[in-house]
Design a protein around this motif. Structure first.
Motif, short mmCIF file in Angstrom:
data_model
loop_
_atom_site.label_atom_id
_atom_site.label_comp_id
_atom_site.label_asym_id
_atom_site.label_seq_id
_atom_site.Cartn_x
_atom_site.Cartn_y
_atom_site.Cartn_z
N ASP A 74 -30.13 -26.67 -0.97
CA ASP A 74 -30.18 -26.35 -2.40
C ASP A 74 -31.09 -25.14 -2.65
N ASN A 75 -30.76 -24.39 -3.68
CA ASN A 75 -31.61 -23.29 -4.18
C ASN A 75 -31.98 -22.27 -3.11
N SER B 9 -20.73 -26.35 -5.67
CA SER B 9 -21.55 -26.09 -4.47
C SER B 9 -22.31 -24.77 -4.60
N ARG C 262 -25.22 -25.29 -6.70
CA ARG C 262 -26.24 -26.05 -5.97
C ARG C 262 -27.11 -25.15 -5.09
N ILE C 263 -26.48 -24.18 -4.43
CA ILE C 263 -27.25 -23.38 -3.46
C ILE C 263 -27.91 -22.14 -4.11
#
Ligand SMILES: C[S@@+](CC[C@H](N)C(=O)[O-])C[C@H]1O[C@@H](n2cnc3c(N)ncnc32)[C@H](O)[C@@H]1O
Length: 189
Positions: free
Chosen positions: A107-108, A133, A136-137
């Motif tokens: 994540d992030n 997704s 999310r990243i």
């Protein structure tokens, strides 16, 4: 995992050739340079220094955009579900996606994510799943850039119709793309 683009990888650059497309492009990298110009102009207008950003190119294919622009970023990596597409250029900075909608990153982890000529190959619910997704990243405040063919342009329609790698293509309008991103709380510009 067997995916659509595995069977195009060996011949990919030749499969894109089209006499009308080639009238617009002086060489094979022409359209990638145009996309990089758009991205650069965007960050210049926002007063953002790319050299501070971690960039992920989702659906990077054979990595042309990453090779062209990667050195301008703090980090530039790619991912793609097609093992054959990514193996054809063998970079340590590229990762295989486990599925159409899963991204192999925590994540992030990125400030900037691109998906260039990818979404017209993503179908049904996978479009929303892939966008989730990406959300999310991306770090809070990060930028998602989707570049797609213009479905209203008759010349584009003609080229897409006869391009072998686009046999599964479902073009999406700008408003459709904005709705996808908006539903995940991603800002569009
Ligand atoms: C037309 S190619 C574009 C490649 C590259 N982005 C470029 O501009 O040269 C489309 C790429 O999207 C990838 N792709 C298809 N479905 C995808 C998905 N669900 N997630 C990420 N990439 C996908 C294909 O494997 C292929 O490499």
């Amino acid at each position: 995992m067997s995916v659509e683009f595995d069977r195009y990888a060996a011949e990919y650059p030749h499969l894109l050739e089209d006499p009308v497309r080639d009238l617009f492009a002086s060489d094979a990298l022409f359209f990638h340079r145009r996309k990089w110009m758009l991205i650069q102009n965007f960050f210049t207008r926002q007063n953002v220094d790319c050299s501070r950003l971690n960039w992920l190119d989702v659906g990077c294919g054979q990595g042309d955009l990453l090779r062209l622009a990667g050195a301008n970023f703090a980090q530039a990596v790619g991912c793609d579900p097609s093992s054959e597409m990514i193996q054809s250029w063998g970079s340590a900075r590229v990762f295989q996606q486990p599925s159409a909608a899963e991204l192999p990153f925590v994540d992030n982890s990125f400030d900037f994510v691109t998906a260039v000529c990818v979404y017209h190959h993503v179908h049904g619910e996978d479009r929303a799943r892939l966008t989730r997704s990406i959300r999310r990243i991306l770090r809070p405040g990060g930028v998602f850039c989707m570049i797609e063919h213009n479905p209203w342009n008759p010349v584009t329609q003609m080229i897409v119709k006869r391009c072998p790698v686009d046999s599964d293509a479902e073009l999406l309008t700008a408003s459709r793309a904005a709705r996808l991103a908006g539903a995940m709380d991603l800002k569009t510009v």
